[in-house]
Design a protein around this motif. Sequence first.
Motif, PDB file in Angstrom:
ATOM      1  N   ASP A   1      17.122  16.760  -8.098  1.00  0.00           N
ATOM      2  CA  ASP A   1      16.634  17.519  -7.290  1.00  0.00           C
ATOM      3  C   ASP A   1      15.104  17.083  -7.695  1.00  0.00           C
ATOM      4  OD1 ASP A   1      18.611  18.737  -6.009  1.00  0.00           O
ATOM      5  OD2 ASP A   1      18.485  20.592  -7.337  1.00  0.00           O
ATOM      6  N   PHE A   2      14.361  16.862  -6.638  1.00  0.00           N
ATOM      7  CA  PHE A   2      12.814  16.478  -6.965  1.00  0.00           C
ATOM      8  C   PHE A   2      11.999  17.092  -5.835  1.00  0.00           C
ATOM      9  CE2 PHE A   2       9.126  13.883  -7.130  1.00  0.00           C
ATOM     10  CZ  PHE A   2       8.971  13.679  -8.575  1.00  0.00           C
ATOM     11  N   SER A   3      11.146  17.932  -6.156  1.00  0.00           N
ATOM     12  CA  SER A   3      10.541  18.954  -4.730  1.00  0.00           C
ATOM     13  C   SER A   3       9.346  17.870  -4.462  1.00  0.00           C
ATOM     14  CB  SER A   3       9.732  19.861  -5.702  1.00  0.00           C
ATOM     15  OG  SER A   3       8.826  20.514  -4.980  1.00  0.00           O
ATOM     16  N   LYS A   4       9.065  17.991  -3.087  1.00  0.00           N
ATOM     17  CA  LYS A   4       8.251  16.996  -2.469  1.00  0.00           C
ATOM     18  C   LYS A   4       6.889  17.715  -2.512  1.00  0.00           C
ATOM     19  CE  LYS A   4       6.941  16.241   2.503  1.00  0.00           C
ATOM     20  NZ  LYS A   4       7.044  16.309   3.778  1.00  0.00           N
ATOM     21  N   ARG A   5       7.043  18.791  -2.802  1.00  0.00           N
ATOM     22  CA  ARG A   5       5.484  19.613  -2.885  1.00  0.00           C
ATOM     23  C   ARG A   5       5.046  19.284  -4.643  1.00  0.00           C
ATOM     24  NH1 ARG A   5       4.791  25.777  -1.804  1.00  0.00           N
ATOM     25  NH2 ARG A   5       5.262  24.977   0.361  1.00  0.00           N
ATOM     26  N   TYR A   6       5.972  19.142  -5.346  1.00  0.00           N
ATOM     27  CA  TYR A   6       5.665  18.786  -6.617  1.00  0.00           C
ATOM     28  C   TYR A   6       4.719  17.320  -6.655  1.00  0.00           C
ATOM     29  CZ  TYR A   6       6.092  17.240 -11.663  1.00  0.00           C
ATOM     30  OH  TYR A   6       5.736  16.737 -12.972  1.00  0.00           O
ATOM     31  N   LEU A   7       5.341  16.565  -5.721  1.00  0.00           N
ATOM     32  CA  LEU A   7       4.724  15.142  -5.625  1.00  0.00           C
ATOM     33  C   LEU A   7       3.510  15.273  -4.893  1.00  0.00           C
ATOM     34  CD1 LEU A   7       5.140  12.215  -5.958  1.00  0.00           C
ATOM     35  CD2 LEU A   7       6.498  12.097  -3.780  1.00  0.00           C
ATOM     36  N   LYS A   8       3.220  16.193  -3.914  1.00  0.00           N
ATOM     37  CA  LYS A   8       1.862  16.378  -3.309  1.00  0.00           C
ATOM     38  C   LYS A   8       0.827  16.935  -4.363  1.00  0.00           C
ATOM     39  CE  LYS A   8       0.016  18.757   0.686  1.00  0.00           C
ATOM     40  NZ  LYS A   8       0.225  19.688   1.899  1.00  0.00           N
TER      41      LYS A   8
ATOM     42  N   VAL B   1      -1.063  14.221   3.747  1.00  0.00           N
ATOM     43  CA  VAL B   1      -0.434  14.925   4.746  1.00  0.00           C
ATOM     44  C   VAL B   1       1.124  14.501   5.010  1.00  0.00           C
ATOM     45  CG1 VAL B   1      -0.544  14.338   7.448  1.00  0.00           C
ATOM     46  CG2 VAL B   1      -2.714  14.473   6.093  1.00  0.00           C
ATOM     47  N   ALA B   2       1.763  15.253   5.154  1.00  0.00           N
ATOM     48  CA  ALA B   2       3.150  14.852   5.755  1.00  0.00           C
ATOM     49  C   ALA B   2       3.205  14.070   6.769  1.00  0.00           C
ATOM     50  CB  ALA B   2       3.932  16.453   5.614  1.00  0.00           C
ATOM     51  N   ALA B   3       3.847  12.910   6.418  1.00  0.00           N
ATOM     52  CA  ALA B   3       4.119  11.712   7.640  1.00  0.00           C
ATOM     53  C   ALA B   3       5.391  12.166   8.127  1.00  0.00           C
ATOM     54  CB  ALA B   3       3.846  10.436   7.037  1.00  0.00           C
ATOM     55  N   ALA B   4       6.478  12.457   7.400  1.00  0.00           N
ATOM     56  CA  ALA B   4       7.900  12.712   7.598  1.00  0.00           C
ATOM     57  C   ALA B   4       8.367  13.656   6.863  1.00  0.00           C
ATOM     58  CB  ALA B   4       8.563  11.322   7.791  1.00  0.00           C
ATOM     59  N   LYS B   5       9.573  14.031   7.028  1.00  0.00           N
ATOM     60  CA  LYS B   5      10.225  15.065   6.083  1.00  0.00           C
ATOM     61  C   LYS B   5      10.259  14.574   4.684  1.00  0.00           C
ATOM     62  CE  LYS B   5      14.473  18.136   6.185  1.00  0.00           C
ATOM     63  NZ  LYS B   5      15.789  17.690   5.700  1.00  0.00           N
ATOM     64  N   ASP B   6      10.515  13.441   4.605  1.00  0.00           N
ATOM     65  CA  ASP B   6      10.702  12.763   3.313  1.00  0.00           C
ATOM     66  C   ASP B   6       9.480  12.038   2.693  1.00  0.00           C
ATOM     67  OD1 ASP B   6      11.174  10.864   4.588  1.00  0.00           O
ATOM     68  OD2 ASP B   6      12.928  10.090   3.583  1.00  0.00           O
TER      69      ASP B   6
ATOM     70  N   SER C   1       0.982  -1.379  -0.082  1.00  0.00           N
ATOM     71  CA  SER C   1      -0.023  -0.171  -0.022  1.00  0.00           C
ATOM     72  C   SER C   1       0.870   1.196  -0.145  1.00  0.00           C
ATOM     73  CB  SER C   1      -0.983   0.026   1.254  1.00  0.00           C
ATOM     74  OG  SER C   1       0.076   0.123   2.469  1.00  0.00           O
ATOM     75  N   LYS C   2       2.063   1.236  -0.558  1.00  0.00           N
ATOM     76  CA  LYS C   2       2.859   2.298  -0.778  1.00  0.00           C
ATOM     77  C   LYS C   2       3.338   2.700  -2.050  1.00  0.00           C
ATOM     78  CE  LYS C   2       5.268   2.780   3.176  1.00  0.00           C
ATOM     79  NZ  LYS C   2       6.599   2.617   3.997  1.00  0.00           N
ATOM     80  N   VAL C   3       3.427   3.806  -2.466  1.00  0.00           N
ATOM     81  CA  VAL C   3       4.255   4.134  -3.757  1.00  0.00           C
ATOM     82  C   VAL C   3       5.393   5.082  -3.179  1.00  0.00           C
ATOM     83  CG1 VAL C   3       3.989   5.492  -5.762  1.00  0.00           C
ATOM     84  CG2 VAL C   3       1.896   4.369  -5.043  1.00  0.00           C
ATOM     85  N   THR C   4       6.665   4.508  -3.781  1.00  0.00           N
ATOM     86  CA  THR C   4       7.792   5.209  -3.359  1.00  0.00           C
ATOM     87  C   THR C   4       8.445   5.716  -4.678  1.00  0.00           C
ATOM     88  OG1 THR C   4       8.183   3.403  -1.745  1.00  0.00           O
ATOM     89  CG2 THR C   4      10.122   4.705  -2.472  1.00  0.00           C
ATOM     90  N   VAL C   5       8.763   7.117  -4.589  1.00  0.00           N
ATOM     91  CA  VAL C   5       9.449   7.981  -5.569  1.00  0.00           C
ATOM     92  C   VAL C   5      11.007   8.170  -4.993  1.00  0.00           C
ATOM     93  CG1 VAL C   5       9.550   9.805  -6.922  1.00  0.00           C
ATOM     94  CG2 VAL C   5       7.480   8.829  -6.392  1.00  0.00           C
TER      95      VAL C   5
END
Length: 99
Positions: free
Chosen positions: A47-54, A73-78, A38-42
Motif C-alpha cells: 500500500d502506497f498513498s498517492k497523496r503521500y507522493l504528492k 496536478v493529477a494526470a490520471a487515477k494513478d 522526463s518522468k519519475v516512476t514509483v
Amino acid sequence: SCLPCACSYQEKFLHEKVKVNGKTNNFGNDVSIELSKSKVTVTSEVDFSKRYLKYLTKKYLKKNNLRDWLRVVAAAKDSYELRYFQINNEEDEEDEGED
C-alpha cells in the motif's frame, strides 16, 4: 512530466525521503523509483498513498523554490504531473498604456 534536469534531483529526493513501513531507505523489493527521460516512476507492491507522493513532491518543489511556478496536478487515477501556473500579463499591458 517535469523539468529535464530537475527529474534526477527529484528522483534522488524521493529515494531519500520515501518511507516504507515508517522507515526511509527501506524499499526492499516492495518499492522502486525509476527515472526515464522526463518522468519519475514509483512502483509499489505494498500500500502506497498517492497523496503521500504528492506531499513529497510539493516538499521537493518548496525546498528548491519552485513552488511559485509549478503545481502538482493529477494526470490520471494513478499519476501526477508538474505544470506551470498560468500567469496573466494583463496588468503589464495596462501599465504601458498610461505613459
